[in-house]
Design a protein around this motif. Structure first.
Motif, PDB file in Angstrom:
ATOM      1  N   MET A   1     -20.223  12.306  -3.870  1.00 30.72           N
ATOM      2  CA  MET A   1     -19.875  11.262  -3.568  1.00 30.72           C
ATOM      3  C   MET A   1     -18.324  11.095  -3.871  1.00 30.72           C
ATOM      4  O   MET A   1     -18.021  10.779  -4.804  1.00 30.72           O
ATOM      5  N   HIS A   2     -17.934  10.535  -2.785  1.00 27.21           N
ATOM      6  CA  HIS A   2     -16.488  10.354  -3.950  1.00 27.21           C
ATOM      7  C   HIS A   2     -16.395   8.533  -2.980  1.00 27.21           C
ATOM      8  O   HIS A   2     -16.979   7.498  -2.009  1.00 27.21           O
ATOM      9  N   LEU A   3     -15.714   8.156  -4.232  1.00 29.00           N
ATOM     10  CA  LEU A   3     -15.173   6.608  -4.678  1.00 29.00           C
ATOM     11  C   LEU A   3     -13.802   6.341  -4.295  1.00 29.00           C
ATOM     12  O   LEU A   3     -12.971   6.963  -4.597  1.00 29.00           O
ATOM     13  N   VAL A   4     -12.993   5.136  -3.479  1.00 30.33           N
ATOM     14  CA  VAL A   4     -11.128   5.385  -2.840  1.00 30.33           C
ATOM     15  C   VAL A   4     -11.071   4.087  -4.406  1.00 30.33           C
ATOM     16  O   VAL A   4     -11.727   3.148  -3.996  1.00 30.33           O
ATOM     17  N   CYS A   5     -10.418   3.891  -5.690  1.00 30.60           N
ATOM     18  CA  CYS A   5      -9.563   2.707  -6.066  1.00 30.60           C
ATOM     19  C   CYS A   5      -8.074   2.903  -5.184  1.00 30.60           C
ATOM     20  O   CYS A   5      -7.867   3.054  -4.795  1.00 30.60           O
ATOM     21  N   ASP A   6      -8.796   0.638  -4.670  1.00 26.77           N
ATOM     22  CA  ASP A   6      -7.377   0.571  -4.567  1.00 26.77           C
ATOM     23  C   ASP A   6      -6.354  -0.292  -5.742  1.00 26.77           C
ATOM     24  O   ASP A   6      -6.694  -0.710  -6.235  1.00 26.77           O
ATOM     25  N   TRP A   7      -5.275   0.977  -5.765  1.00 27.77           N
ATOM     26  CA  TRP A   7      -4.534   0.430  -7.091  1.00 27.77           C
ATOM     27  C   TRP A   7      -3.594  -1.138  -6.898  1.00 27.77           C
ATOM     28  O   TRP A   7      -3.219  -1.160  -8.090  1.00 27.77           O
ATOM     29  N   THR A   8      -3.186  -1.181  -6.110  1.00 27.37           N
ATOM     30  CA  THR A   8      -3.143  -2.193  -5.751  1.00 27.37           C
ATOM     31  C   THR A   8      -3.602  -3.658  -6.267  1.00 27.37           C
ATOM     32  O   THR A   8      -3.104  -4.327  -7.001  1.00 27.37           O
ATOM     33  N   HIS A   9      -4.977  -3.718  -6.766  1.00 27.30           N
ATOM     34  CA  HIS A   9      -5.821  -4.541  -6.636  1.00 27.30           C
ATOM     35  C   HIS A   9      -6.259  -4.406  -8.503  1.00 27.30           C
ATOM     36  O   HIS A   9      -7.246  -4.772  -8.466  1.00 27.30           O
TER      37      HIS A   9
END
Length: 86
Positions: free
Chosen positions: A1-9
């Motif tokens: 499982m891969h999760l992506v983090c939107d660092w701008t938020h």
């Protein structure tokens, strides 16, 4: 499982609220992982599951206000749960 983090938020918030948001996101995307996440977070962060549960209705209402389609019934069910405690 891969999760992506939107660092701008990324922000620093109430840990129990953040866990509630993660729980709701996992429920919609990876339902098999949600309870395991809640158990692990609660144990590692030393935060009672009841504190996280408190935030579920708040997070669900916030998600509904964003007009995201596809999960309305699930999110509404969490808001209805909160009214049971009033």
């Amino acid at each position: 499982m891969h999760l992506v983090c939107d660092w701008t938020h990324v922000t620093v918030g109430q840990p129990a609220a953040d866990a509630a948001m993660a729980y709701i996101l996992l429920k919609t995307e990876f339902p098999e992982a949600r309870d395991k996440y809640l158990d692990l977070f609660s144990k590692k962060a030393d935060v009672a599951k009841q504190q996280i549960s408190y935030w579920l209705s708040v997070v669900a209402a916030a998600e509904l206000s964003r007009n995201r389609k596809g999960n309305e019934e699930f999110l509404k069910s969490w808001i209805d749960v909160a009214s049971d405690y009033e």
